[in-house]
Write a protein that holds these residues in place. Structure first.
Motif, PDB file in Angstrom:
ATOM      1  N   VAL A 100      43.823  44.772  37.795  1.00 29.75           N
ATOM      2  CA  VAL A 100      43.841  44.067  36.512  1.00 29.75           C
ATOM      3  C   VAL A 100      45.085  43.197  36.413  1.00 29.75           C
ATOM      4  CG1 VAL A 100      43.872  44.330  33.997  1.00 29.75           C
ATOM      5  CG2 VAL A 100      42.569  45.943  35.422  1.00 29.75           C
ATOM      6  N   VAL A 101      44.897  41.919  36.084  1.00 29.32           N
ATOM      7  CA  VAL A 101      46.013  41.056  35.714  1.00 29.32           C
ATOM      8  C   VAL A 101      46.261  41.300  34.232  1.00 29.32           C
ATOM      9  CG1 VAL A 101      46.858  38.688  35.530  1.00 29.32           C
ATOM     10  CG2 VAL A 101      45.444  39.358  37.483  1.00 29.32           C
ATOM     11  N   SER A 102      47.230  42.144  33.938  1.00 29.04           N
ATOM     12  CA  SER A 102      47.437  42.547  32.540  1.00 29.04           C
ATOM     13  C   SER A 102      48.317  41.561  31.778  1.00 29.04           C
ATOM     14  CB  SER A 102      48.036  43.951  32.479  1.00 29.04           C
ATOM     15  OG  SER A 102      49.247  44.007  33.214  1.00 29.04           O
ATOM     16  N   SER A 103      49.152  40.812  32.507  1.00 30.03           N
ATOM     17  CA  SER A 103      49.899  39.735  31.857  1.00 30.03           C
ATOM     18  C   SER A 103      50.132  38.633  32.873  1.00 30.03           C
ATOM     19  CB  SER A 103      51.238  40.238  31.299  1.00 30.03           C
ATOM     20  OG  SER A 103      52.133  40.554  32.355  1.00 30.03           O
ATOM     21  N   TRP A 104      50.206  37.392  32.366  1.00 29.60           N
ATOM     22  CA  TRP A 104      50.341  36.241  33.271  1.00 29.60           C
ATOM     23  C   TRP A 104      51.065  35.127  32.505  1.00 29.60           C
ATOM     24  CZ3 TRP A 104      45.543  33.511  35.916  1.00 29.60           C
ATOM     25  CH2 TRP A 104      45.999  32.541  36.831  1.00 29.60           C
ATOM     26  N   ILE A 105      52.294  34.867  32.915  1.00 27.84           N
ATOM     27  CA  ILE A 105      53.112  33.808  32.310  1.00 27.84           C
ATOM     28  C   ILE A 105      53.335  32.728  33.358  1.00 27.84           C
ATOM     29  CG2 ILE A 105      55.301  33.227  31.187  1.00 27.84           C
ATOM     30  CD1 ILE A 105      53.553  35.178  29.609  1.00 27.84           C
ATOM     31  N   LEU A 122      40.061  37.381  45.006  1.00 33.38           N
ATOM     32  CA  LEU A 122      39.420  36.489  44.042  1.00 33.38           C
ATOM     33  C   LEU A 122      39.556  37.082  42.651  1.00 33.38           C
ATOM     34  CD1 LEU A 122      36.176  35.488  45.970  1.00 33.38           C
ATOM     35  CD2 LEU A 122      38.086  33.988  45.393  1.00 33.38           C
ATOM     36  N   ALA A 123      39.926  36.244  41.711  1.00 32.13           N
ATOM     37  CA  ALA A 123      40.059  36.688  40.329  1.00 32.13           C
ATOM     38  C   ALA A 123      38.770  36.390  39.571  1.00 32.13           C
ATOM     39  CB  ALA A 123      41.229  35.988  39.661  1.00 32.13           C
ATOM     40  N   VAL A 124      38.109  37.456  39.112  1.00 30.29           N
ATOM     41  CA  VAL A 124      36.985  37.272  38.202  1.00 30.29           C
ATOM     42  C   VAL A 124      37.625  37.074  36.834  1.00 30.29           C
ATOM     43  CG1 VAL A 124      34.857  38.247  37.275  1.00 30.29           C
ATOM     44  CG2 VAL A 124      35.535  38.728  39.631  1.00 30.29           C
ATOM     45  N   ILE A 125      37.822  35.809  36.480  1.00 29.53           N
ATOM     46  CA  ILE A 125      38.656  35.461  35.328  1.00 29.53           C
ATOM     47  C   ILE A 125      37.923  35.671  34.015  1.00 29.53           C
ATOM     48  CG2 ILE A 125      39.849  33.530  34.176  1.00 29.53           C
ATOM     49  CD1 ILE A 125      40.628  32.518  36.920  1.00 29.53           C
ATOM     50  N   TYR A 126      36.620  35.513  34.034  1.00 25.07           N
ATOM     51  CA  TYR A 126      35.907  35.618  32.764  1.00 25.07           C
ATOM     52  C   TYR A 126      34.695  36.511  32.964  1.00 25.07           C
ATOM     53  CZ  TYR A 126      33.954  34.184  28.306  1.00 25.07           C
ATOM     54  OH  TYR A 126      33.469  34.178  27.027  1.00 25.07           O
ATOM     55  N   THR A 127      34.738  37.697  32.444  1.00 23.23           N
ATOM     56  CA  THR A 127      33.616  38.616  32.587  1.00 23.23           C
ATOM     57  C   THR A 127      33.037  38.903  31.221  1.00 23.23           C
ATOM     58  OG1 THR A 127      35.069  40.541  32.454  1.00 23.23           O
ATOM     59  CG2 THR A 127      34.560  39.705  34.641  1.00 23.23           C
ATOM     60  N   LEU A 128      31.727  38.958  31.176  1.00 27.67           N
ATOM     61  CA  LEU A 128      31.034  39.140  29.909  1.00 27.67           C
ATOM     62  C   LEU A 128      30.335  40.476  29.838  1.00 27.67           C
ATOM     63  CD1 LEU A 128      29.339  35.659  29.516  1.00 27.67           C
ATOM     64  CD2 LEU A 128      31.227  36.557  28.168  1.00 27.67           C
ATOM     65  N   GLY A 129      30.444  41.123  28.710  1.00 24.02           N
ATOM     66  CA  GLY A 129      29.613  42.280  28.447  1.00 24.02           C
ATOM     67  C   GLY A 129      28.260  41.821  27.949  1.00 24.02           C
ATOM     68  N   VAL A 130      27.319  42.755  27.904  1.00 26.38           N
ATOM     69  CA  VAL A 130      25.974  42.411  27.457  1.00 26.38           C
ATOM     70  C   VAL A 130      25.476  43.481  26.504  1.00 26.38           C
ATOM     71  CG1 VAL A 130      25.411  41.167  29.562  1.00 26.38           C
ATOM     72  CG2 VAL A 130      24.958  43.617  29.442  1.00 26.38           C
ATOM     73  N   THR A 171      47.986  45.748  37.260  1.00 20.94           N
ATOM     74  CA  THR A 171      47.772  47.174  36.963  1.00 20.94           C
ATOM     75  C   THR A 171      46.367  47.552  37.407  1.00 20.94           C
ATOM     76  OG1 THR A 171      46.993  46.658  34.719  1.00 20.94           O
ATOM     77  CG2 THR A 171      49.354  47.093  35.002  1.00 20.94           C
ATOM     78  N   ALA A 172      45.926  48.732  37.040  1.00 25.70           N
ATOM     79  CA  ALA A 172      44.558  49.190  37.346  1.00 25.70           C
ATOM     80  C   ALA A 172      44.101  50.125  36.247  1.00 25.70           C
ATOM     81  CB  ALA A 172      44.510  49.885  38.701  1.00 25.70           C
ATOM     82  N   ASP A 173      42.776  50.157  36.045  1.00 24.52           N
ATOM     83  CA  ASP A 173      42.187  51.103  35.105  1.00 24.52           C
ATOM     84  C   ASP A 173      40.943  51.684  35.760  1.00 24.52           C
ATOM     85  OD1 ASP A 173      40.305  49.082  34.942  1.00 24.52           O
ATOM     86  OD2 ASP A 173      40.926  48.391  32.953  1.00 24.52           O
TER      87      ASP A 173
END
Length: 562
Positions: A454-459, A499-507, A446-448
């Protein structure tokens, strides 16, 4: 080991901090196509037209004639054009009476960009670390031991590289003779300046330009302003010297190189080095007062060109699409080489790189030029394979060019992203699934409003992969993890890599540069399965460029698009 430690340490803080997104630098989506036909872009074009008309009517853009174009490397014509002619020009005695896409302007220091483009056609970045003295014999100087130690008064030319000249880091003066106040010494003595000794009075640069011999005689006496690579200080003289180096490398004179490697291949019918027919150009007041007819002489590689909005857009498309240059060279060229004291302004060769922060970080590669009553700018966005050009003639032209350029960027950069997001969702969005036999695997794209798909679900094999990744990362709050796909720049016929940015952190909002920086570039490939990174995603495409299947490559599976 450091990356794993950082990953672990940052994961601990993720639960307390809401993820706001931390994309990789570069495009969030594949570059938009068919801009001129896209309804979102059309809406932005109408908004820009309205803003420009409003600025003309309320007096925000007084006393100027100008041309604006917005273009994409994916189209052979500009997606947007706006042209305005000042009242006195319409009734003037010289030049065009109506500005259009083919009207010629002086483009001043954008000439430097053309000079470096000529270098790029000769694989130019490979020369960046070579000494300029290798190609310019006048700079092969044998200093005495005392002169070699006196770095305040003697620029150490053996230390100066082509790349330092190209990025204004040679410590060289802005000009020799051009604009020197010594030509007005009688007037300036009444303002506190001393009289100049006879041996320090300039003999060229006022009534006529300095020739090569006169230029080097003077520039070699000019004091350095800084040591090399200390800080960028703008230098026209540096680009005059680069023009001589280019002639040496190409074994031809500058005008021949310009014609053979740029003007003729791109069919630039309204671009030249010498003063053109005035009937083709916009000329405020007259040829003398506007500086239209001023011959810049040997400094032409730094600021002598003439061009039109159409030709400038053609040039911009050629840069973005690597029409005459190897794509790897273009990518190396369109990078910062140094910074300024402004956090949103860096310097390339000779790019003036501005960072816009809405809707996300986008670096705009620009070059501006000023001479007389003429000012111009070009801005290229590699993220979108798109750009714009602004050409202005009239009073206060530099400020007017900056005003128009920022207006265009503020409207169009978010517009480019919006078009790209919408097109990417159409090409790659939806569900990809394989449910036959024992396999039960699917991914929904999806997209926002954020950067990337966005990978909104992954099974995978009936297991929720997002939950699995949370476990691997030590994250308990699902909002602390996101998976966003950004194009990697790697393509092959029928396939495109993301490329999937799999883990993104807020600050935290009050975080400084150490805690507040994006670490996605460090952590991206921390999760690897059998020598294949979890971030590697590959779409297969049909003839129209739409995805037919998706492979999360580490899982060794291909999921057809549902």
């Amino acid at each position: 080991m450091r990356s794993l430690w950082t990953l672990s340490a940052l994961a601990l803080s993720a639960e307390a901090i809401k993820t706001t997104g931390c994309p990789l630098l570069g495009p969030a989506f594949p570059a938009p196509t068919s801009l001129s036909e896209d309804p979102i872009f059309s809406s932005k074009a109408e908004e820009l037209t309205s803003k420009l008309n409003e600025a003309i009517e309320d007096g925000s853009l007084p006393g100027i004639s100008f041309a604006v174009q917005v273009f994409s490397s994916e189209e052979d014509h500009s997606a947007f054009g706006f042209y305005h002619t000042d009242g006195p020009v319409k009734v003037g005695s010289v030049g065009v009476k109506e500005v259009d896409e083919d009207t010629m302007f002086r483009i001043g220091s954008i000439s430097k960009l053309w000079t470096m483009f000529l270098f790029m056609t000769l694989e130019g970045t490979r020369y960046f670390h070579e000494p300029i003295s290798k190609y310019v014999p006048e700079l092969q100087i044998e200093y005495s031991p005392a002169q070699a130690k006196d770095k305040i008064n003697n620029l150490q030319w053996s230390d100066v590289t082509i790349g330092e000249l190209a990025s204004h880091q040679a410590g060289l003066a802005r000009d020799y003779a051009f604009g020197d106040l010594g030509f007005k010494s009688d007037l300036l003595q009444s303002m506190g300046f001393p009289s100049l000794p006879e041996d320090e009075q300039l003999t060229c640069g006022s009534e006529y330009p300095c020739d090569r011999q006169e230029f080097f005689r003077g520039i070699l006496k000019t004091h350095p302003l800084t040591s090399t690579s200390q800080t960028p200080i703008y230098s026209n003289a540096g680009y005059q010297i680069l023009g001589y180096a280019l002639e040496s490398i190409a074994n031809a004179n500058y005008e021949e190189i310009l014609w053979d490697r740029l003007i003729r291949p791109l069919n630039l019918t309204r671009s030249c080095l010498k003063v053109p027919d005035p009937s083709l150009a916009v000329i405020p007041h007259n040829e003398t007062f506007s500086w239209f007819g001023y011959e810049i002489g040997e400094e032409a590689p730094a600021g002598g060109m003439f061009s039109s909005a159409n030709d400038m857009a053609t040039f911009g498309r050629a840069v973005l699409s690597s029409t005459l240059v190897d794509p790897a060279v273009t990518r190396r060229w369109m990078k910062p080489l140094t910074h300024t004291s402004s956090l949103q302004h860096s310097v390339g060769a000779p790019w003036e790189i501005y960072t816009f922060l809405t809707p996300r970080r986008v670096d705009l590669y620009t070059k501006a030029g000023d001479i007389g009553l003429y000012s111009s700018s070009i801005g290229l966005s590699p993220d979108h394979n798109a750009g714009f050009t602004v050409l202005v003639a009239g009073g206060n032209s530099h400020a007017m060019t900056s005003t128009i350029g920022e207006m265009v960027a503020d409207i169009m950069l978010p517009g480019f992203d919006e078009v790209a997001r919408n097109q990417a969702l159409g090409r790659f969005g939806g569900t990809f699934a394989l449910t036959s036999g024992s396999s039960n695997s699917s991914i929904t794209i999806t997209a926002d409003d954020g950067a990337g798909l966005v990978v909104s679900s992954w099974i995978s094999n009936s297991v929720d992969m997002i939950e699995s990744l949370m476990g691997l990362q030590g994250v308990t709050d699902r909002s602390g993890i996101s998976i966003r796909l950004q194009p990697s720049g790697l393509e092959t016929p029928g396939k495109i890599s993301f490329l999937a940015v799999i883990y993104t952190l807020g600050v935290p909002e009050d975080a400084g540069p150490l805690l507040g920086s994006c670490f996605s570039w460090i952590l991206l490939d921390s999760l690897v399965y059998g020598n294949v990174g979890l971030p590697e995603f590959e779409f297969s495409l049909n003839h129209d460029g739409y995805a037919t299947s998706l492979s999360p490559r580490a899982l060794r599976v291909t999921l057809p698009r549902v």
